[in-house]
Write an enzyme that holds these catalytic residues in place. Structure first.
Site, mmCIF file in Angstrom:
data_model
loop_
_atom_site.group_PDB
_atom_site.id
_atom_site.type_symbol
_atom_site.label_atom_id
_atom_site.label_comp_id
_atom_site.label_asym_id
_atom_site.label_seq_id
_atom_site.Cartn_x
_atom_site.Cartn_y
_atom_site.Cartn_z
ATOM 1 N N GLY A 98 0.832 -1.191 0.000
ATOM 2 C CA GLY A 98 0.000 0.000 0.000
ATOM 3 C C GLY A 98 0.872 1.248 0.000
ATOM 4 N N CYS A 144 5.980 0.175 7.101
ATOM 5 C CA CYS A 144 5.615 1.294 6.229
ATOM 6 C C CYS A 144 6.781 1.600 5.303
ATOM 7 C CB CYS A 144 5.291 2.514 7.087
ATOM 8 S SG CYS A 144 4.773 3.953 6.136
ATOM 9 N N LEU A 145 6.499 1.879 4.028
ATOM 10 C CA LEU A 145 7.573 2.182 3.077
ATOM 11 C C LEU A 145 8.296 3.480 3.436
ATOM 12 C CD1 LEU A 145 6.048 1.177 -0.388
ATOM 13 C CD2 LEU A 145 7.745 -0.052 0.978
ATOM 14 N N HIS A 186 -4.271 1.468 7.469
ATOM 15 C CA HIS A 186 -2.940 2.079 7.483
ATOM 16 C C HIS A 186 -2.862 3.240 6.474
ATOM 17 C CE1 HIS A 186 1.647 1.642 7.680
ATOM 18 N NE2 HIS A 186 1.458 2.437 6.652
ATOM 19 N N GLU A 187 -3.344 2.981 5.244
ATOM 20 C CA GLU A 187 -3.210 3.996 4.185
ATOM 21 C C GLU A 187 -4.158 5.177 4.419
ATOM 22 O OE1 GLU A 187 -0.609 3.660 2.624
ATOM 23 O OE2 GLU A 187 -0.314 1.516 2.957
ATOM 24 N N HIS A 224 -2.738 7.540 6.801
ATOM 25 C CA HIS A 224 -1.748 8.438 6.187
ATOM 26 C C HIS A 224 -2.387 9.731 5.684
ATOM 27 C CE1 HIS A 224 2.221 6.628 6.043
ATOM 28 N NE2 HIS A 224 1.772 5.474 5.597
ATOM 29 N N GLN A 284 3.006 10.091 0.909
ATOM 30 C CA GLN A 284 4.303 9.391 0.925
ATOM 31 C C GLN A 284 5.147 9.695 -0.315
ATOM 32 O OE1 GLN A 284 2.397 5.403 2.046
ATOM 33 N NE2 GLN A 284 4.415 5.278 2.993
#
Ligand code: CO
Length: 153
Positions: A46, A90-91, A132-133, A136, A51
């Site tokens: 995701g 997380c990326l 999660h996304e 963000h 991000q």
């Protein structure tokens, strides 16, 4: 398509509340394509627009299930049930994992890249990815919710 640079934890961009998308145009489609490429090249499931430095309510998800690529514009969680506690990363914070409590099942309403309403129901990893996304987009990071960090090797 082009890969974009991923914003890391500590950058203020990740703490901003993102604005809704109002234009469903080429610029949005390029953003979605670039986000998907960036996510896949980094082995993520995701990615949210902040991000890659874009403060808009746009998310891509692919947990390698029957849904394939999921594009969410202006997503809203409209239902949740149960709970799950699993490790999450997380990326924007590579190599860090921690246990986070999330709903077991989540229903999301959003628009697709053409502005048409779409609804998804996710369980397990997909439910986790939705939460999660969408967090963000509101400046919330998984690290805010970690119950216990996974020890680094
Ligand atoms: Co993340």
């Amino acid at each position: 398509m082009a890969q974009r640079e991923i914003v890391r934890f500590g950058d203020d961009t990740l703490r901003k509340k993102c604005r809704e998308v109002t234009e469903f145009d080429e610029k949005l489609w390029i953003l979605l394509d670039d986000m998907y490429e960036t996510m896949m090249n980094n082995n993520g499931v995701g990615l949210a627009a902040p991000q890659v430095g874009i403060l808009r309510r746009v998310v891509v998800i692919d947990v390698d299930d029957d849904n394939g690529k999921i594009e969410l514009v202006n997503p809203v969680i409209v239902g949740m049930r149960g709970k799950q506690v699993e490790s999450e990363g997380c990326l924007s914070e590579p190599g860090k994992y921690g246990y986070v409590k999330r709903p077991a099942k989540v229903k999301v309403q959003a628009l697709n890249s053409y502005g048409k309403p779409v609804t998804y129901i996710g369980t397990g990893l997909l439910a986790r990815a939705f939460c999660h996304e969408i967090d963000h987009l509101n400046g919330i990071l998984f690290s805010d919710k970690v119950i216990e960090w996974v020890e680094e090797e």
